[in-house]
Enzyme design. Structure first.
Site, mmCIF file in Angstrom:
data_model
loop_
_atom_site.group_PDB
_atom_site.id
_atom_site.type_symbol
_atom_site.label_atom_id
_atom_site.label_comp_id
_atom_site.label_asym_id
_atom_site.label_seq_id
_atom_site.Cartn_x
_atom_site.Cartn_y
_atom_site.Cartn_z
ATOM 1 N N GLN A 113 36.925 40.614 48.025
ATOM 2 C CA GLN A 113 38.382 40.528 48.045
ATOM 3 C C GLN A 113 38.974 41.340 49.196
ATOM 4 O O GLN A 113 39.946 40.920 49.820
ATOM 5 C CB GLN A 113 38.957 41.020 46.712
ATOM 6 C CG GLN A 113 38.765 40.059 45.557
ATOM 7 C CD GLN A 113 39.565 38.779 45.693
ATOM 8 O OE1 GLN A 113 40.633 38.743 46.307
ATOM 9 N NE2 GLN A 113 39.048 37.702 45.116
ATOM 10 N N HIS A 131 41.958 43.706 39.405
ATOM 11 C CA HIS A 131 41.414 43.485 38.060
ATOM 12 C C HIS A 131 41.779 44.711 37.237
ATOM 13 O O HIS A 131 41.765 45.833 37.737
ATOM 14 C CB HIS A 131 39.897 43.293 38.129
ATOM 15 C CG HIS A 131 39.235 43.071 36.803
ATOM 16 N ND1 HIS A 131 39.785 42.318 35.797
ATOM 17 C CD2 HIS A 131 38.035 43.517 36.318
ATOM 18 C CE1 HIS A 131 38.962 42.292 34.754
ATOM 19 N NE2 HIS A 131 37.903 43.018 35.040
#
Length: 333
Positions: free
Chosen positions: A28, A108
């Site tokens: 990411q 997350h």
């Protein structure tokens, strides 16, 4: 129904005077860094000095620093290292160097939701989670589109936490296609459940069970591989493009009959009960506790199972079958 935001709803200017530090130039991190920069924002990267990721970030033209230095310099810090490393890096390098009023971001919610990171009270804590792997986040941004993202606010010290999260999501391209609001709790629990019960755990075990059933019945492993693994992509692509109904419309009547009638003999009431048990273990923290302890113990169970399953016949057959599929390519970054 979920709230959905698009580029037209979001003011990116609130980020124009801010320095953003991306902690971790991995799956990411590399995508966020490049998309943010291409959206006109100031970005620095934090990595382990001399690591391969450090060099990759440098090659892309980023100023790269150790995490503690990056945290001191930045107004917005996104922690994009693996879950099991986040609390260590936060406590040792990030927390002592956070400015009052800084923004701490995640992709997350695991470490916040399960209290592995207890953030300082004088900062904003947000989440921006693209619903796709990093290389797709980057590729779609480059093509003029984007990957949908979900956003959440855990702590709103400044009163602007939602604005920060929306602007960040827009800057990585998500506002081009849609940004959905959620909570850290909802994102964490649904994400873990999806991975375990369906996307990863459920799917891989179903594939291996089908493969083993055919091979044990005397069918060629190569044929079994095509029927239960390779062709799965065709079905998943149809579902992805238009949902389950579109997939059923697109396949043969024989295949659809098998889907409608036989599928429930595989996914039984017992399977659904097991799924509810999995969800309970996620909700009450059992899974998080087990995973945290597994990492602290050096991953003995994880490593043993991983090694065993890497040697499964389906992996050996698949390696040879994929040599025939010249159209397959894999992107590492």
């Amino acid at each position: 129904m979920a709230e959905i935001y698009y580029d037209k709803d979001i003011n990116l200017d609130i980020l124009k005077s801010k320095k953003i530090a991306i902690i971790g130039y991995g799956s990411q991190g590399h995508a966020h860094s490049q998309n943010l920069r291409d959206s006109g924002l100031e970005v620095i990267v934090a990595e382990a000095e001399g690591s391969e990721a450090w060099e990759k970030a440098k090659q892309k033209g980023f100023d790269v620093f150790p995490a503690d230095q990056a945290a001191k310099m930045a107004d917005i810090i996104f922690l994009l290292v693996p879950d099991q490393l986040q609390s260590i890096i936060y406590e040792k390098y990030i927390e002592p160097n956070l400015k009052k009023g800084a923004v701490l971001g995640f992709a997350h919610g695991f470490n916040i939701h399960f209290n592995q990171i207890i953030p300082k009270k004088d900062i904003d804590v947000i989440m921006v989670a693209p619903k796709g792997p990093g290389h797709i986040v980057r590729r779609m941004y480059d093509s003029g589109s984007g990957v949908p993202a979900i956003i959440a606010v855990y702590q709103d010290f400044s009163g602007k936490a939602r604005d920060w999260s929306l602007a960040y999501a827009k800057a990585i391209g998500a506002g081009r296609v849609g940004i959905i609001t959620t909570t850290f709790k909802e994102e964490t629990e649904t994400d873990l459940f999806g991975e375990q019960a369906v996307l990863c755990g459920g799917t891989t075990e179903l594939i291996r069970a089908g493969f083993d059933t055919l091979v044990e019945a005397g069918y060629q492993p190569e044929i079994a591989y095509f029927e239960v693994l390779s062709e799965l992509k065709l079905i998943v692509d149809l579902i992805y493009e238009g949902g389950i109904s579109w997939m059923r419309y697109s396949i043969s009547d024989t295949a659809e009959y098998g889907d409608l009638v036989i599928g429930k003999k595989i996914i039984t009431d017992e399977t659904r009960k097991a799924m509810k048990g999995i969800l309970r273990d996620i909700q009450d923290g059992t899974f998080a506790r087990d995973w945290i302890l597994e990492n602290k113990a050096g991953r003995p169970v994880y490593n043993a199972i991983k090694k065993k399953e890497e040697n499964h016949l389906i992996e050996k057959v698949g390696k040879e079958m994929r040599k025939m599929m010249t159209w397959i390519s894999r992107e590492d970054s």
